[in-house]
Design an enzyme around this catalytic site. Sequence first.
Site, PDB file in Angstrom:
ATOM      1  N   LYS A   1       0.846  -1.201   0.000  1.00  0.00           N
ATOM      2  CA  LYS A   1       0.000   0.000   0.000  1.00  0.00           C
ATOM      3  C   LYS A   1       0.879   1.248   0.000  1.00  0.00           C
ATOM      4  CE  LYS A   1      -0.061  -0.347   4.948  1.00  0.00           C
ATOM      5  NZ  LYS A   1      -0.676  -1.007   6.087  1.00  0.00           N
TER       6      LYS A   1
ATOM      7  N   ARG B   1     -10.215  -0.152  15.058  1.00  0.00           N
ATOM      8  CA  ARG B   1     -10.193   0.463  13.734  1.00  0.00           C
ATOM      9  C   ARG B   1     -11.224  -0.294  12.918  1.00  0.00           C
ATOM     10  NH1 ARG B   1      -4.366   0.843  10.855  1.00  0.00           N
ATOM     11  NH2 ARG B   1      -5.040  -1.222  10.230  1.00  0.00           N
TER      12      ARG B   1
ATOM     13  N   TYR C   1      14.893  31.114   5.095  1.00  0.00           N
ATOM     14  CA  TYR C   1      13.731  31.879   5.583  1.00  0.00           C
ATOM     15  C   TYR C   1      13.888  32.257   7.047  1.00  0.00           C
ATOM     16  CZ  TYR C   1      11.059  30.871   1.376  1.00  0.00           C
ATOM     17  OH  TYR C   1      10.620  30.813   0.090  1.00  0.00           O
TER      18      TYR C   1
ATOM     19  N   MET D   1      10.512  24.837   0.496  1.00  0.00           N
ATOM     20  CA  MET D   1       9.575  23.946  -0.174  1.00  0.00           C
ATOM     21  C   MET D   1      10.286  23.028  -1.171  1.00  0.00           C
ATOM     22  SD  MET D   1       6.141  24.815  -2.331  1.00  0.00           S
ATOM     23  CE  MET D   1       5.099  25.415  -1.043  1.00  0.00           C
TER      24      MET D   1
HETATM   25  C1  LIG Z   1       0.170  -2.034   6.550  1.00  0.00           C
HETATM   26  C2  LIG Z   1      -0.398  -3.294   6.975  1.00  0.00           C
HETATM   27  C3  LIG Z   1       0.424  -4.424   7.147  1.00  0.00           C
HETATM   28  C4  LIG Z   1       1.917  -4.405   7.001  1.00  0.00           C
HETATM   29  O1  LIG Z   1       2.493  -3.905   8.189  1.00  0.00           O
HETATM   30  P1  LIG Z   1       4.092  -3.790   8.333  1.00  0.00           P
HETATM   31  O2  LIG Z   1       4.268  -3.363   9.738  1.00  0.00           O
HETATM   32  O3  LIG Z   1       4.522  -2.757   7.384  1.00  0.00           O
HETATM   33  O4  LIG Z   1       4.635  -5.113   8.043  1.00  0.00           O
HETATM   34  C5  LIG Z   1      -0.187  -5.615   7.487  1.00  0.00           C
HETATM   35  N1  LIG Z   1      -1.542  -5.705   7.631  1.00  0.00           N
HETATM   36  C6  LIG Z   1      -2.350  -4.627   7.489  1.00  0.00           C
HETATM   37  C7  LIG Z   1      -3.805  -4.796   7.669  1.00  0.00           C
HETATM   38  C8  LIG Z   1      -1.805  -3.399   7.157  1.00  0.00           C
HETATM   39  O5  LIG Z   1      -2.611  -2.353   7.021  1.00  0.00           O
END
Ligand SMILES: *Cc1c(COP(=O)(O)O)cnc(C)c1O
Length: 738
Positions: free
Chosen positions: A406, A504, A632, A681
């Site tokens: 992700k 969550r 700055y 920036m």
């Molecule tokens: C991001 C995520 C992971 C991976 O976690 P890491 O600590 O990066 O290995 C596993 N399961 C879910 C549901 C996640 O959102």
Amino acid sequence: MDDCLKAMQILAAAHRSQFRNLDVLGITGSNGKTTIKEWLYEMINDRQVVKSPKSFNSQTGVALSVWQIRHSDRLGIFEAGISQPGEMISLAKMIRPTLGLFTMIGDAHTEGFENQSEKLDEKLILFEDSETIIFEEDDVMVNMAIRDRFQNKRLYSWGWNQSATLFNIKEIKKLQYNTEVLIGYKKNTFKFSIPFIDTASIENAMHCLAVLLVLEISPSDINNGFQSLHNIPMRLEMKNGIQDSILINDTYNADVQAFKIALDFLSQQAGQREKVLILSDFMQTGLNSDDLNQLLAAIIQKHNIVHVIGVGRQVSRMGKYLDDRILFHHFEKTEDLIFNLQDMQLNKKAILVKGARIFKLEKVISALSQRAHTATLETDLQAIGHNLRMFFQHLQPGTKLIAVIKASAYGSGSEELAKFLEYRKVSYLAVAYIDEGVQLRKAGISVPIIILNPDRNGVLEMIKHNLEPEVYCIEQLLEILALMESYTAKPFNIHLKMDTGMSRLGFITSDIKTLCSILLKADHLRVMSIFSHLSSSEDDKDDEFTRSQVHLLDSMFETISGVLQYRPMKHVLNSAGILRFPEYHFDMVRLGLGLYGIDGTNSIQGKLEKAHTLKATVIQIKKITTTDFIGYNRRGTVESDGQLAVINIGYADGLLRFAGNRKYNVLIHGKNYPIVGNICMDLTIIDIGNDHGIQIGDEAIIFGKDKPVERLAEICGTIPYEILSRISSRVKRLYVQG
Ligand SMILES: *Cc1c(COP(=O)(O)O)cnc(C)c1O
């Protein structure tokens, strides 16, 4: 599989035994093997030398390396690497070094060994039948072990210590760009200039010097050889090219083995793109030109290349061996190709540029590169492959791996990573959003993909692209079912997420009854897995809570699978959890951060390799005095007159302002320099004091292999996840392999 490897090793050993008079250098030790081998190969350019390609030093790598020996060869240079007891004997049988070099004993890869001396003893098995051994006198442990064990061999040592038998170092003087070394050798003093200033390179150069002196190469030839060494990039680089093409740069060497590796990489990254090969003559293959062309053409044919562009005399005759469907162009000189590049129709192609160094095909690369004056995030795919292997080794038998990519694969770019991971046989990919999944499908990725945070309006899109959502509440499940009514063609795969204590997304205990009653009737849904996420997998203070989370998942899992006609898979662990809770590996685990070499638990730190390097470029250098203000709000000043370097990265690229005002350093030429003033920036200002070696165009490393991203995260009061995922899309992504 094991038998297959054994057979390969027996063949390799038999092949090696045909060359009784061949001098063979066997290199082992914990660090530097590949660099030393490549440098020696570069420096001994007047002999027929056969060597291991890249870092082929494993059980398979050595077999493949030794297999390349031919009758015309006069010297072989092979490296041997091991990670556990019992492995060296088979490498020794294949390499049979006449001459041995021991680089150093580090603490890397100790996992399989009781202690350092057990590891050392195992490594030294390589030299059992060698006549001569070269090692560092000052490395006490290595020195004693070798002298003890090999009393009847010719032993050559080098070092500061007077007792060194080959040469002793008298002085090491680091200058701006190079290092001068004075040594005492055969009662004379010799001076060498090495084009590096970092300690590891100097050490590697000393090992090379020792080998070359033992091979009786004259000190002045060696010194000339050193001048030709620059940090040899032994790797494949990938970047975006003009006309929306992708470019793979392998312009450093041209041997058949490396050629195959590069083509595999091209095939793996090309996806739907058509593949183009730009290829120069190969040097020193030992084959005549027709045989070589025929061999190369056969390899090319296997990879479905649509267009081959040759540079040089020898490849000009390759055309006749290529299938008619392959377009073939040929140019005598690199410049001729560059002049005609515009006519080559490289639109949207995947292009591999591969050639011998003397053809300078890097000029073609630079002509084909997209001009981008931005910072770069480099991802080392070989490091990721290594980390993946380390995690695979940790898994319980039968446990599958979900690679979580992700947030654009934690900054790296999910498409490229997904291709690489698919090729490496991960069972599942997981991304956050439907769009990310669709993009992967469009890029030709076919492994199952979980969408962790699916947009509730995107169900049809997921069905269409064969994406599998995380389902986390009753309403979402009902929405999916409502749509399935009109789309019941195939069962739709889903993954049920349980909230076991993180508060969550996820079903809670009181949902389970309703959930079960819905699932009972929903036979066009297939529950692929039931899973949960831990709140504190890396934190031993919370282990009791973690265990309670897992127990809750277990009980929810049993209830739900009770109403299904089948048992879905169960998973709960992220990277840190995989390392800390082998008893909870279950059917699958979800690996994210660990892939990139970051180990929050510190339990296998040192065995993982950092995959990311964030780099910027020095774009201006200016003088500064103690009365000037910097940046700055005039926040920066210097304590003595000196210079500043302006680099092209700022907070809009993801370099957080917290790192400014001397809180963080960047690495230029291997040395740390502080950021002064506020980060802007697009730009950041660096205090380089009075170091006049830095020039416009030099690289400034924000984090990377020798500069852990964890440190930057700590200074910014955050975690590596946040640093990586905030690197903005305008930062150019580059992929390297090897
Ligand atoms: C991001 C995520 C992971 C991976 O976690 P890491 O600590 O990066 O290995 C596993 N399961 C879910 C549901 C996640 O959102």
